[in-house]
Write a protein that holds these residues in place. Structure first.
Motif, short mmCIF file in Angstrom:
data_model
loop_
_atom_site.label_atom_id
_atom_site.label_comp_id
_atom_site.label_asym_id
_atom_site.label_seq_id
_atom_site.Cartn_x
_atom_site.Cartn_y
_atom_site.Cartn_z
N SER A 172 6.09 -28.39 -21.70
CA SER A 172 5.09 -27.76 -21.55
C SER A 172 5.36 -26.68 -20.71
CB SER A 172 3.93 -28.42 -20.83
OG SER A 172 4.46 -28.93 -19.63
N ARG A 173 4.34 -25.71 -20.33
CA ARG A 173 4.38 -24.83 -19.49
C ARG A 173 4.79 -25.19 -17.81
NH1 ARG A 173 -0.49 -20.47 -20.52
NH2 ARG A 173 0.25 -19.53 -22.52
N ALA A 174 4.21 -26.28 -17.57
CA ALA A 174 4.66 -27.07 -16.30
C ALA A 174 6.15 -27.42 -16.41
CB ALA A 174 3.66 -28.13 -16.00
N ASP A 175 6.72 -27.98 -17.42
CA ASP A 175 7.95 -28.21 -17.45
C ASP A 175 8.74 -26.96 -17.55
OD1 ASP A 175 10.31 -30.04 -18.15
OD2 ASP A 175 10.24 -28.84 -19.84
N VAL A 229 1.81 -34.92 -14.73
CA VAL A 229 1.31 -33.53 -15.04
C VAL A 229 0.75 -33.57 -16.42
CG1 VAL A 229 1.40 -31.21 -14.86
CG2 VAL A 229 3.02 -32.61 -13.28
N HIS A 240 8.62 -25.97 -13.66
CA HIS A 240 9.85 -26.96 -13.25
C HIS A 240 11.19 -26.56 -13.20
CE1 HIS A 240 11.43 -30.81 -11.66
NE2 HIS A 240 12.03 -30.53 -12.67
#
Length: 249
Positions: free
Chosen positions: A32-35, A229, A38
């Motif tokens: 994802s965008r969160a990954d 998340v 990160h």
């Protein structure tokens, strides 16, 4: 024995069944965008990133630091905008036309003597000029560290990086590289993002390839953090340093 080398962190995203790519070894863009944020944060905290030729061939690019706050932190710490991006490959059989060679990063090649000759000859065939200090064949530096058996001496290479003040190294794959570094006890931490899909496939690559480890001799991990998340789970581990007596318990 304490090894004078950079602090080394592996950062990988994987499917729920532990695959870092599908059976065709397609670019793993299921995070994802969160990954991605990160991963960029981990890269921004490093002095250099290390990845294998297979990883580079799959993506054709590398992830650069683009978030303004991360760039500002690097500037405040007296670091260049981008860490050094190091490709490790025995053969150096790389396509010089891929986008990676146009990205605004310092590129280093870690290879064998034969690999260095191959890459330099490829540069000569494309440009008609031998690489020089002013024309470094798309790589700013070519590092040759080789064992007696003709393999890349990863420990010697990491010790050299520490000598030139590279203190934090991020490893981005693939599984063969991670396996070889685990065998040599060259990994300190792992960040694994578990993504909500199942890829399957007996030939699909995993975070650690190679010959594998016997269960009683396998590297042991200490769980430092579990952070969900949305649909992903971020796992942060530290490698445990066990003595021979500990393994016998």
């Amino acid at each position: 024995m304490v090894q004078h080398r950079p602090h080394t962190t592996v950062v990988l995203a994987m499917s729920a069944d532990g695959k870092i790519a599908d059976f065709r070894r397609s670019p793993a863009r299921f995070g994802s965008r969160a990954d991605k944020a990160h991963l960029e944060k981990q890269i921004a905290a490093s002095d250099a990133v290390l990845f294998g030729a297979g990883t580079l061939r799959a993506y054709g690019t590398t992830l650069t630091v683009s978030q303004p706050i991360l760039l500002q932190h690097r500037m405040q710490e007296g670091k260049p905008a981008q860490p050094i991006h190091i490709v490790i490959t025995h053969s150096a059989d790389l396509n010089p036309e891929i986008k990676f060679f146009q990205q605004p990063v310092k590129r280093w090649l870690l290879t064998t003597a034969a690999g260095a000759i191959f890459w330099q000859s490829r540069t000569l065939s494309l440009t008609g000029e031998m690489p020089t200090q002013n024309f470094p064949s798309k790589f700013e530096q070519i590092l040759v560290f080789e064992t007696r058996t003709g393999k890349i001496d990863i420990l010697a290479a990491l010790q050299h990086l520490a000598f030139i003040d590279i203190t934090r190294l991020v490893v981005l794959g693939g599984g063969e590289l991670v396996a070889s570094m685990l065998e040599l006890d060259l990994i300190d931490e792992l960040w694994l993002t578990v993504c909500p899909l199942i890829l399957g496939g007996t030939t699909a690559p995993t975070p650690v390839e190679g010959r594998g480890f016997l269960s009683q001799l396998a590297p042991r991990l200490e769980l430092l953090e579990v952070r969900p998340v949305e649909q992903e789970v971020f796992l942060h581990y530290r490698l445990q340093r066990l003595s021979g007596l500990d393994y016998l318990k």
